[in-house]
Design a protein around this motif. Structure first.
Motif, PDB file in Angstrom:
ATOM      1  N   HIS A 105       0.825  -1.204   0.000  1.00  0.00           N
ATOM      2  CA  HIS A 105       0.000   0.000   0.000  1.00  0.00           C
ATOM      3  C   HIS A 105       0.867   1.264   0.000  1.00  0.00           C
ATOM      4  CE1 HIS A 105      -3.972   1.710   0.293  1.00  0.00           C
ATOM      5  NE2 HIS A 105      -3.449   2.646   1.060  1.00  0.00           N
ATOM      6  N   LEU A 106       1.936   1.227   0.761  1.00  0.00           N
ATOM      7  CA  LEU A 106       2.828   2.391   0.815  1.00  0.00           C
ATOM      8  C   LEU A 106       3.488   2.610  -0.541  1.00  0.00           C
ATOM      9  CD1 LEU A 106       4.468   1.828   4.320  1.00  0.00           C
ATOM     10  CD2 LEU A 106       2.819   3.601   3.686  1.00  0.00           C
ATOM     11  N   ILE A 107       3.911   1.530  -1.166  1.00  0.00           N
ATOM     12  CA  ILE A 107       4.561   1.645  -2.478  1.00  0.00           C
ATOM     13  C   ILE A 107       3.566   2.195  -3.499  1.00  0.00           C
ATOM     14  CG2 ILE A 107       5.642   0.356  -4.373  1.00  0.00           C
ATOM     15  CD1 ILE A 107       6.833  -1.480  -2.118  1.00  0.00           C
ATOM     16  N   ALA A 108       2.344   1.716  -3.441  1.00  0.00           N
ATOM     17  CA  ALA A 108       1.313   2.211  -4.362  1.00  0.00           C
ATOM     18  C   ALA A 108       1.044   3.699  -4.141  1.00  0.00           C
ATOM     19  CB  ALA A 108       0.022   1.419  -4.175  1.00  0.00           C
ATOM     20  N   GLY A 109       1.320   4.176  -2.954  1.00  0.00           N
ATOM     21  CA  GLY A 109       1.074   5.581  -2.633  1.00  0.00           C
ATOM     22  C   GLY A 109       2.293   6.455  -2.830  1.00  0.00           C
ATOM     23  N   ASP A 110       3.257   5.973  -3.617  1.00  0.00           N
ATOM     24  CA  ASP A 110       4.448   6.761  -3.975  1.00  0.00           C
ATOM     25  C   ASP A 110       5.438   6.982  -2.837  1.00  0.00           C
ATOM     26  OD1 ASP A 110       3.798   7.061  -6.613  1.00  0.00           O
ATOM     27  OD2 ASP A 110       2.780   8.982  -6.333  1.00  0.00           O
ATOM     28  N   VAL A 111       5.372   6.142  -1.839  1.00  0.00           N
ATOM     29  CA  VAL A 111       6.321   6.296  -0.739  1.00  0.00           C
ATOM     30  C   VAL A 111       7.728   5.864  -1.171  1.00  0.00           C
ATOM     31  CG1 VAL A 111       6.893   5.445   1.577  1.00  0.00           C
ATOM     32  CG2 VAL A 111       4.556   6.088   1.041  1.00  0.00           C
ATOM     33  N   ILE A 123       1.690  14.964  -8.368  1.00  0.00           N
ATOM     34  CA  ILE A 123       1.529  13.727  -9.126  1.00  0.00           C
ATOM     35  C   ILE A 123       2.881  13.137  -9.540  1.00  0.00           C
ATOM     36  CG2 ILE A 123       1.437  14.502 -11.527  1.00  0.00           C
ATOM     37  CD1 ILE A 123      -1.055  12.801 -11.903  1.00  0.00           C
ATOM     38  N   THR A 124       3.936  13.921  -9.398  1.00  0.00           N
ATOM     39  CA  THR A 124       5.269  13.513  -9.845  1.00  0.00           C
ATOM     40  C   THR A 124       5.743  12.209  -9.212  1.00  0.00           C
ATOM     41  OG1 THR A 124       5.732  15.874  -9.897  1.00  0.00           O
ATOM     42  CG2 THR A 124       7.572  14.433 -10.333  1.00  0.00           C
ATOM     43  N   GLY A 125       5.271  11.908  -8.040  1.00  0.00           N
ATOM     44  CA  GLY A 125       5.613  10.638  -7.405  1.00  0.00           C
ATOM     45  C   GLY A 125       7.095  10.478  -7.158  1.00  0.00           C
ATOM     46  N   GLN A 126       7.589   9.305  -7.432  1.00  0.00           N
ATOM     47  CA  GLN A 126       8.978   8.998  -7.117  1.00  0.00           C
ATOM     48  C   GLN A 126       9.984   9.837  -7.904  1.00  0.00           C
ATOM     49  OE1 GLN A 126      10.762   6.863  -4.784  1.00  0.00           O
ATOM     50  NE2 GLN A 126       8.869   7.654  -3.941  1.00  0.00           N
ATOM     51  N   ASN A 127       9.536  10.342  -9.044  1.00  0.00           N
ATOM     52  CA  ASN A 127      10.385  11.197  -9.859  1.00  0.00           C
ATOM     53  C   ASN A 127      10.753  12.485  -9.119  1.00  0.00           C
ATOM     54  OD1 ASN A 127      11.703  11.816 -12.144  1.00  0.00           O
ATOM     55  ND2 ASN A 127       9.931  11.595 -13.487  1.00  0.00           N
ATOM     56  N   LYS A 151      -1.070  21.100  -6.637  1.00  0.00           N
ATOM     57  CA  LYS A 151      -2.102  20.200  -7.158  1.00  0.00           C
ATOM     58  C   LYS A 151      -2.416  19.064  -6.183  1.00  0.00           C
ATOM     59  CE  LYS A 151      -0.162  21.498 -11.546  1.00  0.00           C
ATOM     60  NZ  LYS A 151       0.209  21.215 -12.906  1.00  0.00           N
ATOM     61  N   PHE A 152      -2.238  19.373  -4.927  1.00  0.00           N
ATOM     62  CA  PHE A 152      -2.532  18.421  -3.874  1.00  0.00           C
ATOM     63  C   PHE A 152      -4.028  18.165  -3.807  1.00  0.00           C
ATOM     64  CE2 PHE A 152      -1.807  16.879   0.591  1.00  0.00           C
ATOM     65  CZ  PHE A 152      -0.784  16.010   0.261  1.00  0.00           C
ATOM     66  N   ASP A 153      -4.798  19.068  -4.393  1.00  0.00           N
ATOM     67  CA  ASP A 153      -6.252  18.935  -4.367  1.00  0.00           C
ATOM     68  C   ASP A 153      -6.757  17.775  -5.208  1.00  0.00           C
ATOM     69  OD1 ASP A 153      -5.026  20.763  -6.182  1.00  0.00           O
ATOM     70  OD2 ASP A 153      -6.997  21.284  -6.964  1.00  0.00           O
ATOM     71  N   HIS A 154      -6.046  17.442  -6.276  1.00  0.00           N
ATOM     72  CA  HIS A 154      -6.638  16.400  -7.112  1.00  0.00           C
ATOM     73  C   HIS A 154      -5.712  15.278  -7.540  1.00  0.00           C
ATOM     74  CE1 HIS A 154      -5.129  18.047 -10.957  1.00  0.00           C
ATOM     75  NE2 HIS A 154      -5.292  19.205 -10.365  1.00  0.00           N
ATOM     76  N   THR A 155      -4.486  15.279  -7.097  1.00  0.00           N
ATOM     77  CA  THR A 155      -3.635  14.199  -7.577  1.00  0.00           C
ATOM     78  C   THR A 155      -2.870  13.464  -6.473  1.00  0.00           C
ATOM     79  OG1 THR A 155      -1.860  15.748  -7.925  1.00  0.00           O
ATOM     80  CG2 THR A 155      -3.230  15.217  -9.827  1.00  0.00           C
ATOM     81  N   ALA A 156      -2.719  14.087  -5.332  1.00  0.00           N
ATOM     82  CA  ALA A 156      -1.762  13.541  -4.374  1.00  0.00           C
ATOM     83  C   ALA A 156      -2.193  12.220  -3.774  1.00  0.00           C
ATOM     84  CB  ALA A 156      -1.536  14.533  -3.261  1.00  0.00           C
ATOM     85  N   LYS A 157      -1.258  11.322  -3.714  1.00  0.00           N
ATOM     86  CA  LYS A 157      -1.480  10.127  -2.933  1.00  0.00           C
ATOM     87  C   LYS A 157      -0.726  10.290  -1.618  1.00  0.00           C
ATOM     88  CE  LYS A 157      -0.521   7.423  -6.500  1.00  0.00           C
ATOM     89  NZ  LYS A 157      -0.210   6.187  -7.222  1.00  0.00           N
ATOM     90  N   GLY A 158       0.026  11.356  -1.537  1.00  0.00           N
ATOM     91  CA  GLY A 158       0.620  11.706  -0.255  1.00  0.00           C
ATOM     92  C   GLY A 158       2.002  11.139   0.010  1.00  0.00           C
TER      93      GLY A 158
END
Ligand code: GDP
Length: 301
Positions: free
Chosen positions: A39-45, A229-233, A254-261
């Motif tokens: 779950h953490l990996i899916a959330g860009d951790v 939305i950039t994620g790991q990049n 753009k934390f309003d519509h893309t962030a997985k945190g």
């Protein structure tokens, strides 16, 4: 378009909801830890950080002989808060200036939200009683200069600009000179792309070098503007820009519509650079200070 936004927002809340769900009232099993890590990996951790967090949590569960997943939730929240707190380091005061002139350099790739963030910050800092000037240091695109002028009018602040193709370091220099006698804060919107990446980093390094002649290093805040939305990049982007000037904070847009945190956690853990603000919309008031505690509460519910 609204439907698309709603959908992305839905993905975000589903991720948060999922994380909350993982710490439910059930026995701690290997499967529990696997689910959490996935779950953490899916959330860009990020894989490395996800593994580290999970193995720390596992150790804690063994040491304390815990058996129920809900007992781990608080500990996990504290781990995340500590990590974000460390990232905040000495900069926990956020933007604070010692001398008469402060400089905020907004850097990041095109489209990340630099111009919008410049306007949001301008309005915020002006509202706190500061003399604020915007510097159109993205001299590469004529449209960028025009856009900043529009935003400057909306924020009610002066915009210092030159013709397209001008020297960006000179624009920032001019803006600094214009507030030197009265004191004030210069917010510079810089270019996100030149002919080559090398060119861009050279240009940014020059802006910093020139500015340092007039403004003390402690009063220069290079902030990386990053699309959530950039994620790991995000990490590699931050590293490149950090080579041009020492980053002192991140604005996550753009934390309003893309962030997985998860990107927030990854940035904080790898770079020790604090997230200072989050952008939560396209309007001039759509920005909020980032609070690690609220963020974690939100995440774990
Ligand atoms: P720049 O190229 O880095 O200067 O990026 P801009 O400031 O021009 O922003 C690019 C796009 O992102 C624009 O359409 C903005 O309205 C949008 N944008 C910027 N920040 C936010 C934000 O926090 N939330 C949302 N939803 N959109 C944003």
């Amino acid at each position: 378009l609204k439907k698309v936004f709603d959908k992305v927002r839905d993905v975000k809340s589903r991720w948060e909801y999922g994380l909350r769900n993982i710490f439910s009232d059930e026995p701690i099993t290997d499967e529990f830890f696997e689910r959490l890590e996935e779950h953490l990996i899916a959330g860009d951790v990020g894989v490395a950080l996800a593994e580290r967090l999970v193995s720390d949590l596992k150790r804690h569960a063994q040491e304390k002989r815990l058996s129920n997943a809900t007992e781990l939730k608080e500990r996990f929240g504290q781990m995340l808060k500590d990590m974000l707190g460390e990232g905040l380091g000495g900069a926990s005061k956020g933007l604070s200036f010692n001398g008469p002139v402060g400089l905020i350099l907004l850097i990041g790739v095109n489209g990340s939200g630099k111009t919008t963030t410049a306007a949001k910050l301008a309005k915020l800092l002006k509202g706190q009683g500061n003399n604020v000037v915007l510097a159109a240091a993205d001299t590469f695109r004529a449209a960028a200069i025009d856009q900043l002028k529009v935003w400057g009018a909306r924020a009610g602040v002066r915009v210092v600009a030159q013709d397209p193709g001008g020297d960006s370091a000179a624009v920032v220099y001019d803006a600094i000179q214009s507030v030197k006698s009265t004191g004030g804060i210069v917010i510079a919107d810089t270019a996100g792309r030149l002919h080559t990446k090398h060119n861009l980093m050279e240009e940014l390094a020059k802006i910093y070098r020139v500015a340092r002649r007039d403004v003390g290093e402690e009063d220069i805040f290079p902030l990386l503007v990053l699309d959530a939305i950039t994620g790991q990049n995000a990490i590699s982007q931050a590293r490149s820009f950090n080579g041009a000037m020492p980053l002192r904070g991140v604005v996550l847009t753009k934390f309003d519509h893309t962030a997985k945190g998860g990107a927030v956690l990854a940035l904080s853990s790898e770079l020790k650079v604090p997230v200072l603000y989050v952008g939560i919309g396209e309007g001039i008031d759509d920005m909020a200070p980032f609070s690690p505690d609220d963020f974690v509460e939100d995440l774990l519910g």
